[in-house]
Motif scaffolding. Structure first.
Motif, PDB file in Angstrom:
ATOM      1  N   ASN A 153       0.821  -1.207   0.000  1.00  0.00           N
ATOM      2  CA  ASN A 153       0.000   0.000   0.000  1.00  0.00           C
ATOM      3  C   ASN A 153       0.857   1.261   0.000  1.00  0.00           C
ATOM      4  OD1 ASN A 153      -2.739  -0.818  -0.129  1.00  0.00           O
ATOM      5  ND2 ASN A 153      -2.707  -1.458   2.016  1.00  0.00           N
ATOM      6  N   ALA A 154       1.956   1.223   0.761  1.00  0.00           N
ATOM      7  CA  ALA A 154       2.833   2.397   0.820  1.00  0.00           C
ATOM      8  C   ALA A 154       3.452   2.678  -0.542  1.00  0.00           C
ATOM      9  CB  ALA A 154       3.918   2.165   1.868  1.00  0.00           C
ATOM     10  N   HIS A 155       3.787   1.627  -1.281  1.00  0.00           N
ATOM     11  CA  HIS A 155       4.432   1.809  -2.580  1.00  0.00           C
ATOM     12  C   HIS A 155       3.473   2.274  -3.671  1.00  0.00           C
ATOM     13  CE1 HIS A 155       8.459  -0.520  -2.033  1.00  0.00           C
ATOM     14  NE2 HIS A 155       8.208   0.293  -1.033  1.00  0.00           N
ATOM     15  N   LEU A 156       2.182   2.270  -3.379  1.00  0.00           N
ATOM     16  CA  LEU A 156       1.234   2.775  -4.384  1.00  0.00           C
ATOM     17  C   LEU A 156       1.382   4.280  -4.574  1.00  0.00           C
ATOM     18  CD1 LEU A 156      -2.042   0.793  -3.519  1.00  0.00           C
ATOM     19  CD2 LEU A 156      -0.484   0.419  -5.442  1.00  0.00           C
ATOM     20  N   GLY A 157       1.894   4.960  -3.559  1.00  0.00           N
ATOM     21  CA  GLY A 157       2.075   6.402  -3.677  1.00  0.00           C
ATOM     22  C   GLY A 157       0.752   7.154  -3.703  1.00  0.00           C
ATOM     23  N   TRP A 158       0.754   8.270  -4.431  1.00  0.00           N
ATOM     24  CA  TRP A 158      -0.459   9.094  -4.462  1.00  0.00           C
ATOM     25  C   TRP A 158      -1.519   8.535  -5.402  1.00  0.00           C
ATOM     26  CZ3 TRP A 158      -2.548  11.315  -8.818  1.00  0.00           C
ATOM     27  CH2 TRP A 158      -1.749  11.321  -9.974  1.00  0.00           C
ATOM     28  N   ALA A 159      -1.100   7.741  -6.408  1.00  0.00           N
ATOM     29  CA  ALA A 159      -2.034   7.275  -7.439  1.00  0.00           C
ATOM     30  C   ALA A 159      -2.742   6.008  -6.966  1.00  0.00           C
ATOM     31  CB  ALA A 159      -1.297   7.027  -8.750  1.00  0.00           C
ATOM     32  N   LEU A 160      -3.573   6.164  -5.970  1.00  0.00           N
ATOM     33  CA  LEU A 160      -4.316   5.046  -5.391  1.00  0.00           C
ATOM     34  C   LEU A 160      -5.454   4.626  -6.324  1.00  0.00           C
ATOM     35  CD1 LEU A 160      -4.599   6.441  -1.760  1.00  0.00           C
ATOM     36  CD2 LEU A 160      -3.140   4.546  -2.482  1.00  0.00           C
ATOM     37  N   PRO A 161      -6.017   3.426  -6.119  1.00  0.00           N
ATOM     38  CA  PRO A 161      -7.226   3.061  -6.867  1.00  0.00           C
ATOM     39  C   PRO A 161      -8.302   4.137  -6.730  1.00  0.00           C
ATOM     40  CG  PRO A 161      -6.358   1.140  -5.751  1.00  0.00           C
ATOM     41  CD  PRO A 161      -5.524   2.317  -5.286  1.00  0.00           C
ATOM     42  N   ILE A 162      -9.089   4.293  -7.768  1.00  0.00           N
ATOM     43  CA  ILE A 162     -10.057   5.394  -7.857  1.00  0.00           C
ATOM     44  C   ILE A 162     -10.997   5.428  -6.658  1.00  0.00           C
ATOM     45  CG2 ILE A 162     -11.968   6.299  -9.245  1.00  0.00           C
ATOM     46  CD1 ILE A 162     -10.605   5.048 -11.694  1.00  0.00           C
ATOM     47  N   GLU A 163     -11.324   4.265  -6.123  1.00  0.00           N
ATOM     48  CA  GLU A 163     -12.292   4.206  -5.020  1.00  0.00           C
ATOM     49  C   GLU A 163     -11.864   5.055  -3.826  1.00  0.00           C
ATOM     50  OE1 GLU A 163     -12.530   0.010  -6.949  1.00  0.00           O
ATOM     51  OE2 GLU A 163     -11.056   1.621  -6.685  1.00  0.00           O
ATOM     52  N   TYR A 164     -10.583   5.128  -3.575  1.00  0.00           N
ATOM     53  CA  TYR A 164     -10.108   5.941  -2.444  1.00  0.00           C
ATOM     54  C   TYR A 164     -10.428   7.417  -2.655  1.00  0.00           C
ATOM     55  CZ  TYR A 164      -7.442   1.956  -0.605  1.00  0.00           C
ATOM     56  OH  TYR A 164      -7.082   0.743  -0.084  1.00  0.00           O
ATOM     57  N   PHE A 165     -10.251   7.899  -3.890  1.00  0.00           N
ATOM     58  CA  PHE A 165     -10.555   9.304  -4.169  1.00  0.00           C
ATOM     59  C   PHE A 165     -12.053   9.569  -4.055  1.00  0.00           C
ATOM     60  CE2 PHE A 165      -6.627   8.460  -6.607  1.00  0.00           C
ATOM     61  CZ  PHE A 165      -5.792   9.386  -5.998  1.00  0.00           C
ATOM     62  N   LEU A 166     -12.863   8.617  -4.513  1.00  0.00           N
ATOM     63  CA  LEU A 166     -14.316   8.803  -4.480  1.00  0.00           C
ATOM     64  C   LEU A 166     -14.871   8.771  -3.061  1.00  0.00           C
ATOM     65  CD1 LEU A 166     -15.300   6.589  -7.557  1.00  0.00           C
ATOM     66  CD2 LEU A 166     -15.298   9.090  -7.436  1.00  0.00           C
ATOM     67  N   THR A 167     -14.190   8.090  -2.153  1.00  0.00           N
ATOM     68  CA  THR A 167     -14.665   8.015  -0.767  1.00  0.00           C
ATOM     69  C   THR A 167     -13.863   8.907   0.170  1.00  0.00           C
ATOM     70  OG1 THR A 167     -13.242   6.092  -0.362  1.00  0.00           O
ATOM     71  CG2 THR A 167     -15.528   5.661  -1.021  1.00  0.00           C
ATOM     72  N   GLY A 168     -12.850   9.597  -0.357  1.00  0.00           N
ATOM     73  CA  GLY A 168     -12.031  10.466   0.484  1.00  0.00           C
ATOM     74  C   GLY A 168     -11.285   9.699   1.555  1.00  0.00           C
ATOM     75  N   SER A 169     -10.768   8.530   1.218  1.00  0.00           N
ATOM     76  CA  SER A 169     -10.099   7.688   2.206  1.00  0.00           C
ATOM     77  C   SER A 169      -8.733   7.256   1.718  1.00  0.00           C
ATOM     78  CB  SER A 169     -10.958   6.462   2.514  1.00  0.00           C
ATOM     79  OG  SER A 169     -11.161   5.675   1.350  1.00  0.00           O
ATOM     80  N   LYS A 170      -7.998   6.581   2.580  1.00  0.00           N
ATOM     81  CA  LYS A 170      -6.680   6.036   2.263  1.00  0.00           C
ATOM     82  C   LYS A 170      -6.575   4.632   2.829  1.00  0.00           C
ATOM     83  CE  LYS A 170      -4.224  10.479   2.135  1.00  0.00           C
ATOM     84  NZ  LYS A 170      -3.096  11.273   2.719  1.00  0.00           N
ATOM     85  N   PRO A 171      -5.640   3.831   2.321  1.00  0.00           N
ATOM     86  CA  PRO A 171      -5.483   2.482   2.870  1.00  0.00           C
ATOM     87  C   PRO A 171      -5.138   2.526   4.358  1.00  0.00           C
ATOM     88  CG  PRO A 171      -4.260   2.720   0.808  1.00  0.00           C
ATOM     89  CD  PRO A 171      -4.714   4.085   1.193  1.00  0.00           C
ATOM     90  N   GLY A 172      -5.810   1.698   5.126  1.00  0.00           N
ATOM     91  CA  GLY A 172      -5.533   1.620   6.545  1.00  0.00           C
ATOM     92  C   GLY A 172      -4.436   0.604   6.839  1.00  0.00           C
ATOM     93  N   HIS A 173      -4.011   0.565   8.083  1.00  0.00           N
ATOM     94  CA  HIS A 173      -2.949  -0.359   8.500  1.00  0.00           C
ATOM     95  C   HIS A 173      -3.522  -1.769   8.607  1.00  0.00           C
ATOM     96  CE1 HIS A 173       0.718  -1.679  10.542  1.00  0.00           C
ATOM     97  NE2 HIS A 173      -0.058  -2.335  11.385  1.00  0.00           N
ATOM     98  N   TRP A 174      -2.836  -2.729   7.985  1.00  0.00           N
ATOM     99  CA  TRP A 174      -3.245  -4.136   8.056  1.00  0.00           C
ATOM    100  C   TRP A 174      -2.467  -4.824   9.170  1.00  0.00           C
ATOM    101  CZ3 TRP A 174      -7.103  -6.467   5.254  1.00  0.00           C
ATOM    102  CH2 TRP A 174      -7.257  -7.840   5.440  1.00  0.00           C
ATOM    103  N   SER A 175      -3.191  -5.531  10.032  1.00  0.00           N
ATOM    104  CA  SER A 175      -2.555  -6.247  11.137  1.00  0.00           C
ATOM    105  C   SER A 175      -2.789  -7.745  10.978  1.00  0.00           C
ATOM    106  CB  SER A 175      -3.129  -5.783  12.474  1.00  0.00           C
ATOM    107  OG  SER A 175      -4.464  -6.254  12.631  1.00  0.00           O
TER     108      SER A 175
END
Length: 818
Positions: A153-175
């Motif tokens: 997720n960190a290596h995706l950089g700013w160009a995240l999948p479109i869904e993140y932009f549409l929901t105003g979110s970012k990938p969360g921490h996976w445990s």
């Protein structure tokens, strides 16, 4: 001249506007091009990573399966986590939020109900407690996978999948506990017996126990319990006096697991097919193994295929983003497959509340205190929701969070609690999967199946030495036939006779090894062990798919891969054949009736895409079912589609004068033929409105559309068309090539949201000749060619190669330790 002068003035005034619009368009185009260039939709090249133990090489073959070559198992699982995140980041984010009850943080109030239910169940909380008991070595492997996810997720950089932009979110921490929680969600999706218990409780308000068994008929001629549970509930007066319809499901969210009506595990037919043929029945003299799990269709699919190759680990097959293992697939010398055993591992308990002290409830030896915890659900764009979760000695109180359960009983005096095996702290199913992936041969694989806890699965295996084996794997409560309620309806929480008394030992679970008949098959039908006469549930599925598989196996003395393909493509519906006599005896009076009858006269129950008769028949069967059972009111309308009522319909038409065929709204006494004629007219009225007045142009494929729904954008205009996948599809709810009808759950009743989520065929004569397909593609990026490339192949029962040693490598990705 004045006009020309004025126009010139207007152009001069508008010139800045045009320049602004043009600049905005160019800027938007530039951003779009920059995004498409930067988005890592096909990872390749070299990536430097701190958390990696040693370098890992990932080679992608011609069908986009990654082959992960690592020097340790932890690095292999790190790389798998990295790929899951880079290829399926949004899907994993949704999985994480669903399992932890945190959807509303990014989706708003639409998802409060599902968050409330999952928090009440305590899925993430149970996962954390279970993880604490995991072996240290397993914890390290789960941590390696989680580190890979977070690095990806960190290596995706700013160009995240479109869904993140549409929901105003970012990938969360996976445990690591997120992986355990997602495994619990899979167990919940595959274990829905408690919904049937709830429906029997609901029906008890208006029907006798005998009538309930007519609506929800037992698998055997006699029910597994003789108790008159409807009378029991009426005598206790447990019912909500204000019972009525609950709020309808969300119109903005996909039907798959994201609304109050669609709690995971609520549907009939979530199962699978698998079968193995020994060498005595195959052209090669070696076994063939087939598997097609029937799960909800999603875009992207729930499966991601991968090959893990590390010391002590060499497996290839379907993984689930979020879980660090190959779930279904093959090793070097054997292959395995799963179907849902459908054991009864969930019981509802009616707990009696102390009305003088509502913090207490009735126990077998006196009052007991509810365990209470507080949950806070953060909601995007709205105030947070404070939730008090109560638990009894049996488990969480679901009548506090699930609308149908709350409606069913008088919550001032009673509560409904759920006992479920998967919540046990002893559950270490993810650890069991990791060990299965390391099994050296089929015998050790079968031995390690005893570590599977939930969901219980029918595991059919085959190896290159010619062996075929079946084993039911998982835990299920011990029950005594005809004793108590046998789990078919909610039990009285204060009565000890309904408590569980241990689980069935692994050695007593159904199993078979190299049977004389030369084949093994399961399709969610009744499974019984020779050394234990008590069935694992009282709610088996109809056996039509299993019977059809057996018919096709016995139809030939020698089978090859092409035969296996044809079997997986089979669309003859054995539950439709008993209805054909009544269907063809019907005489509709609708203006299109004579033409429809003529077009359907040769229909034989085969649900082909191009069949006119299949569409007319299914519409008729749908309306006949409604005629017989819609008198149940809101209970029917909320469950028809969740339950298909086919067993009940088959039972009633055996009596031409069944009281269920009589229309209670008329003074006349209608027969089943009368009900059938009326259903035929209603079907033709519906079909003519939907598909025009020329029945010769009606086809099953025009109505039976397989829809792979995106979470959460499937119901949103424009976005739904972009993200969803749609294709005409054959079959019905009971064919081998299953396409379960949505019925009253959808405005398009004959569409399907549940079908073979993948198909796989393993050739033990040469495992690199094995085949697979699923309904979307490997990528979760909507702009990728690999988002939907498999859909047309899947719809037509075509396949792709499943090889450990592919001849062509299209790209590679190297993960390098910094």
């Amino acid at each position: 001249m004045k006009f020309i002068s004025n126009m010139a003035g207007v152009r001069k005034l508008l010139r800045p506007v045009f320049w602004t619009l043009g600049f905005a368009a160019l800027l938007a185009l530039g951003i779009t091009m920059a995004y498409l260039y930067a988005a890592q939709t096909t990872p390749h090249g070299k990536r430097s990573i701190k958390a990696l133990g040693d370098n890992v090489l990932i080679s992608f073959d011609e069908v986009d399966i990654p082959h992960i070559k690592a020097n340790s198992q932890s690095d292999a699982l790190f790389a798998l986590g990295y790929l899951h995140a880079t290829e399926r980041s949004w899907q994993m984010e949704m999985n994480r939020r669903i399992a932890s009850g945190r959807l509303s943080e990014i989706l708003g109030s639409e998802t409060i109900n599902i968050d409330r239910f999952i928090r009440t169940m305590g899925i993430k909380r149970a996962a954390e407690h279970q993880f604490d008991k995991y072996p240290v070595a397993t914890k390290r492997l789960l941590q390696a996978y989680a580190d890979g996810v977070n690095a990806g997720n960190a290596h995706l950089g700013w160009a995240l999948p479109i869904e993140y932009f549409l929901t105003g979110s970012k990938p969360g921490h996976w445990s690591p506990t997120d992986s355990v929680a997602w495994m619990l969600m899979m167990a919940l999706d595959l274990g829905g017996n408690w919904h049937k218990e709830l429906q029997r409780l609901e029906l008890s308000r208006v029907l006798s126990t005998k009538q309930i068994w007519e609506v929800m008929p037992p698998f055997e001629a006699e029910p597994v319990t003789t108790m008159d549970f409807a009378k029991l509930y009426k005598d206790l007066n447990v019912f909500n006096p204000q019972a009525g319809p609950v709020n309808s499901r969300s119109k903005k969210l996909p039907a798959t697991e994201l609304s109050d009506i669609d709690i995971p595990g609520s549907k009939d037919g979530i199962g699978s097919n698998n079968w193995a043929l020994s060498g005595k029945l195959t052209a090669s003299g070696k076994p063939l193994l087939a598997n097609d799990p029937h799960l909800g269709l999603s875009a992207p699919a729930i499966w991601y295929f991968a090959h893990l190759d590390a010391p002590g680990l060499n497996v290839l097959g379907g993984t689930l983003p979020g879980i660090p293992a190959v779930i279904l697939g093959r090793a070097e010398n054997y292959a395995w497959s799963f179907t849902n055993t459908n054991p009864d591992v969930q019981d509802l308990y009616i707990e009696q509340i102390d009305t003088q002290n509502t913090g207490m409830y009735r126990g077998p030896d006196g009052p007991l205190a509810f365990k209470v915890r507080q949950e806070i659900i953060d909601v995007k764009g709205a105030p947070s929701v404070n939730l008090l979760v109560r638990e009894t000695r049996h488990g969480p109180v679901i009548s506090d969070s699930y609308a149908r359960a709350k409606r069913a009983i008088d919550t001032n005096r009673f509560a409904l609690a759920l006992r479920w095996t998967a919540l046990d702290i002893e559950n270490q199913s993810v650890a069991g999967l990791l060990e299965l992936n390391r099994a050296k041969d089929m015998d050790s694989f079968r031995h390690l199946l005893r570590k599977n806890y939930a969901p219980m699965q029918n595991v059919v295996m085959a190896d290159v030495d010619g062996n075929i084996t079946y084993q039911a794997a998982g835990v299920a409560p011990k029950r005594q036939l005809r004793h108590g309620l046998y789990g078919v309806a909610p039990a009285l929480g204060w009565d000890k006779q309904y408590d569980w008394h241990g689980y069935v030992p692994f050695e007593q679970l159904p199993s078979s090894h190299n049977p004389e008949q030369g084949w093994l098959a399961t399709a969610n039908q009744r499974i019984i062990a020779a050394n234990d006469p008590n069935p694992l549930t009282g709610d088996w599925d109809l056996s039509a798919r299993y019977e059809r598989i057996v018919d096709l196996i016995k139809a030939k003395s020698s089978h090859d891969i092409d035969n296996m393909k044809m079997m997986q493509a089979d669309t003859l519906s054995l539950t439709s054949i008993p209805l054909l006599t009544l269907f063809k005896a019907s005489a509709p009076t609708h203006p299109l009736g004579s033409k429809a009858v003529e077009l359907s006269k040769n229909f034989d129950g085969n649900m082909r895409v191009d069949s006119v008769g299949a569409l007319i028949f299914n519409a008729w069967a749908d309306h006949l079912t409604r005629n017989l059972f819609s008198r149940l009111g809101y209970i029917f309308h909320e469950t028809y589609g969740e339950r298909n009522y086919r067993g009940a319909l088959l039972g009633q038409i055996q009596n031409p004068n069944s009281p269920w065929c009589d229309n209670p709204k008329t003074e006349a006494q209608e027969t089943c033929l009368d009900a059938s004629n009326d259903a035929y007219n209603k079907a033709l009225e519906y079909l003519s409105k939907e598909y025009g007045n020329d029945p010769s142009k009606w086809t099953w494929g025009s109505a039976h559309i397989a829809i792979s729904e995106h979470r959460p954008f499937s119901k949103i205009p424009i976005l739904g068309k972009l993200f969803n996948l749609r294709t005409p599809f054959p079959g019905d709810s009971n064919t081998i090539n299953v396409g379960r009808l949505e019925l009253l759950r959808s405005d398009q009743p004959y569409e399907t949201l549940q079908a073979p989520s993948l198909r796989a065929i393993y050739d033990l004569a040469d495992l690199d000749k094995s085949l697979f397909i699923f309904q979307s593609g490997q990528s979760g990026w909507v702009q990728s060619n690999f988002y939907r490339n498999m859909m047309p192949l899947w719809a037509k029962n075509e396949y792709l190669p499943l090889q450990m040693k592919p001849q062509n490598i299209k790209r590679s990705l190297e993960l390098v330790n910094k």
